[in-house]
Design a protein around this motif. Structure first.
Motif, PDB file in Angstrom:
ATOM      1  N   CYS A 165       0.838  -1.204   0.000  1.00  0.00           N
ATOM      2  CA  CYS A 165       0.000   0.000   0.000  1.00  0.00           C
ATOM      3  C   CYS A 165       0.874   1.255   0.000  1.00  0.00           C
ATOM      4  N   GLU A 166       1.920   1.250   0.809  1.00  0.00           N
ATOM      5  CA  GLU A 166       2.838   2.386   0.864  1.00  0.00           C
ATOM      6  C   GLU A 166       3.546   2.575  -0.468  1.00  0.00           C
ATOM      7  N   ASP A 167       3.910   1.467  -1.112  1.00  0.00           N
ATOM      8  CA  ASP A 167       4.564   1.532  -2.411  1.00  0.00           C
ATOM      9  C   ASP A 167       3.626   2.137  -3.456  1.00  0.00           C
ATOM     10  N   ALA A 168       2.375   1.661  -3.467  1.00  0.00           N
ATOM     11  CA  ALA A 168       1.388   2.183  -4.412  1.00  0.00           C
ATOM     12  C   ALA A 168       1.157   3.675  -4.181  1.00  0.00           C
ATOM     13  N   ASN A 169       1.100   4.080  -2.923  1.00  0.00           N
ATOM     14  CA  ASN A 169       0.899   5.485  -2.599  1.00  0.00           C
ATOM     15  C   ASN A 169       2.088   6.329  -3.060  1.00  0.00           C
ATOM     16  N   GLY A 170       3.288   5.820  -2.819  1.00  0.00           N
ATOM     17  CA  GLY A 170       4.488   6.555  -3.212  1.00  0.00           C
ATOM     18  C   GLY A 170       4.574   6.775  -4.704  1.00  0.00           C
ATOM     19  N   VAL A 171       4.266   5.737  -5.463  1.00  0.00           N
ATOM     20  CA  VAL A 171       4.314   5.846  -6.926  1.00  0.00           C
ATOM     21  C   VAL A 171       3.298   6.865  -7.420  1.00  0.00           C
ATOM     22  N   ALA A 172       2.071   6.771  -6.939  1.00  0.00           N
ATOM     23  CA  ALA A 172       1.021   7.696  -7.391  1.00  0.00           C
ATOM     24  C   ALA A 172       1.317   9.127  -6.948  1.00  0.00           C
ATOM     25  N   TYR A 173       1.806   9.284  -5.727  1.00  0.00           N
ATOM     26  CA  TYR A 173       2.095  10.630  -5.208  1.00  0.00           C
ATOM     27  C   TYR A 173       3.211  11.297  -6.008  1.00  0.00           C
ATOM     28  N   GLU A 174       4.256  10.564  -6.345  1.00  0.00           N
ATOM     29  CA  GLU A 174       5.364  11.137  -7.116  1.00  0.00           C
ATOM     30  C   GLU A 174       4.914  11.559  -8.501  1.00  0.00           C
ATOM     31  N   TYR A 175       4.038  10.761  -9.124  1.00  0.00           N
ATOM     32  CA  TYR A 175       3.512  11.156 -10.429  1.00  0.00           C
ATOM     33  C   TYR A 175       2.712  12.447 -10.326  1.00  0.00           C
ATOM     34  N   SER A 176       1.944  12.594  -9.232  1.00  0.00           N
ATOM     35  CA  SER A 176       1.121  13.793  -9.075  1.00  0.00           C
ATOM     36  C   SER A 176       1.982  15.039  -8.909  1.00  0.00           C
ATOM     37  N   ARG A 177       3.177  14.885  -8.398  1.00  0.00           N
ATOM     38  CA  ARG A 177       4.103  16.012  -8.230  1.00  0.00           C
ATOM     39  C   ARG A 177       4.887  16.280  -9.516  1.00  0.00           C
ATOM     40  N   PHE A 178       5.075  15.257 -10.327  1.00  0.00           N
ATOM     41  CA  PHE A 178       5.913  15.353 -11.518  1.00  0.00           C
ATOM     42  C   PHE A 178       5.207  16.054 -12.671  1.00  0.00           C
ATOM     43  N   ASP A 179       3.908  15.810 -12.820  1.00  0.00           N
ATOM     44  CA  ASP A 179       3.178  16.307 -13.985  1.00  0.00           C
ATOM     45  C   ASP A 179       1.950  17.090 -13.522  1.00  0.00           C
ATOM     46  N   GLU A 180       1.819  18.312 -13.985  1.00  0.00           N
ATOM     47  CA  GLU A 180       0.696  19.170 -13.596  1.00  0.00           C
ATOM     48  C   GLU A 180      -0.654  18.544 -13.951  1.00  0.00           C
ATOM     49  N   ALA A 181      -0.673  17.758 -15.030  1.00  0.00           N
ATOM     50  CA  ALA A 181      -1.917  17.124 -15.459  1.00  0.00           C
ATOM     51  C   ALA A 181      -2.432  16.124 -14.432  1.00  0.00           C
ATOM     52  N   TYR A 182      -1.539  15.627 -13.567  1.00  0.00           N
ATOM     53  CA  TYR A 182      -1.920  14.628 -12.571  1.00  0.00           C
ATOM     54  C   TYR A 182      -2.005  15.213 -11.159  1.00  0.00           C
ATOM     55  N   ARG A 183      -1.874  16.538 -11.052  1.00  0.00           N
ATOM     56  CA  ARG A 183      -1.907  17.183  -9.745  1.00  0.00           C
ATOM     57  C   ARG A 183      -3.256  16.934  -9.054  1.00  0.00           C
ATOM     58  N   GLY A 184      -3.214  16.475  -7.819  1.00  0.00           N
ATOM     59  CA  GLY A 184      -4.442  16.261  -7.059  1.00  0.00           C
ATOM     60  C   GLY A 184      -5.123  14.930  -7.294  1.00  0.00           C
ATOM     61  N   MET A 185      -4.505  14.075  -8.118  1.00  0.00           N
ATOM     62  CA  MET A 185      -5.145  12.785  -8.382  1.00  0.00           C
ATOM     63  C   MET A 185      -5.014  11.858  -7.172  1.00  0.00           C
ATOM     64  N   GLY A 186      -5.867  10.879  -7.124  1.00  0.00           N
ATOM     65  CA  GLY A 186      -5.817   9.888  -6.058  1.00  0.00           C
ATOM     66  C   GLY A 186      -6.711   8.716  -6.405  1.00  0.00           C
ATOM     67  N   THR A 187      -6.729   7.733  -5.529  1.00  0.00           N
ATOM     68  CA  THR A 187      -7.568   6.558  -5.775  1.00  0.00           C
ATOM     69  C   THR A 187      -7.829   5.815  -4.476  1.00  0.00           C
ATOM     70  N   THR A 188      -8.956   5.168  -4.428  1.00  0.00           N
ATOM     71  CA  THR A 188      -9.190   4.219  -3.343  1.00  0.00           C
ATOM     72  C   THR A 188      -8.413   2.953  -3.654  1.00  0.00           C
TER      73      THR A 188
END
Length: 248
Positions: free
Chosen positions: A82-105
């Motif tokens: 879960c921590e790994d999945a969160n880290g990957v998604a969070y880094e993408y959200s910081r890397f690309d403006e198009a993904y800013r604020g994204m998340g998932t259950t």
């Protein structure tokens, strides 16, 4: 072990931000299942869902098939995935403006061939354990949502939560913050039981008792998945709908 999954964009949404993965792991005689419901716009939500789902399952599969990993502490493994999945998604959200604020259950875990199961969840996608022969349905997971907090303090009832204007507000998500805590649950899947994972696109329009009624009529993962999906779609399916079922 038998399993099946279905996902549909529903009758209103233009895009499907849900995703699921079912992965058999012969090395440990188990099944890995995971379901995600993305948020953050058509592009970002769907991407977060798929990205986190793949990272979560890949982490578990990689550890279970590792030659150096012998004894497995499944609850800890799920937390790390879960921590790994969160880290990957969070880094993408910081890397690309198009993904800013994204998340998932996320709701997912491992079911061993001896019936021992381990589930982790973040957000309001759910896991249920059903025993149709005994007319029993139990929600394994507990939602991380605003209405669940209201229920916990006695401000509203479960019935009132179904129509509350803030019923879709979740209090935890994968990828929204640098860290996130998932809750781990253990269960036992017996020969007459069914494990159901679903997004809120199902649970918001089909009640727990109705899910059980379907399980009493349809006895395989595939036929039950299709019956539940048909019921959600017949009621207008205002959200994406995803259903995953596993059975011994």
């Amino acid at each position: 072990m038998k399993s099946f999954g279905l996902t549909d964009k529903g009758a209103v949404r233009k895009d499907n931000q849900d995703s699921f993965i079912i992965e058999k792991c012969d090395a440990r005689d188990c099944l890995i299942v995971a379901l995600c419901d993305g948020m953050g716009g058509a592009k970002a939500g769907g991407f977060a869902s798929r990205l986190a789902n793949k990272a979560f399952v890949s982490h578990i599969y990689g550890k279970l098939t590792s030659r150096v990993m012998r004894a497995v502490a499944y609850p800890q493994l799920l937390k790390e995935a879960c921590e790994d999945a969160n880290g990957v998604a969070y880094e993408y959200s910081r890397f690309d403006e198009a993904y800013r604020g994204m998340g998932t259950t996320l709701v997912g875990g491992v079911i061993k061939n001896n019936g021992n199961g381990y589930i982790i969840n973040v957000g309001d996608s759910r896991a249920y354990l059903m025993t149709p022969g005994k007319s029993v349905v139990t929600q394994i997971t507990k939602d991380h949502s605003l209405v669940q907090e209201f229920i916990d303090v006695g401000a509203i009832t479960k019935e009132q939560a179904k129509t509350h204007p803030q019923k879709n507000v979740i209090t935890r998500a994968i990828g929204s913050d640098e860290t996130v805590a998932g809750d781990v649950f253990t269960f036992t899947l017996r020969s007459d039981d069914l494990l159901l994972l679903c997004s809120d696109g199902l649970s918001n329009v089909v009640g727990d008792d109705e899910m059980l009624e379907c399980a009493e009529k349809y006895h395989t993962p595939e036929t039950l998945c299709r019956a539940l999906m048909d019921k959600a779609l017949s009621r207008g399916a205002p959200d994406n709908v995803t259903v995953v079922i596993a059975a011994m």
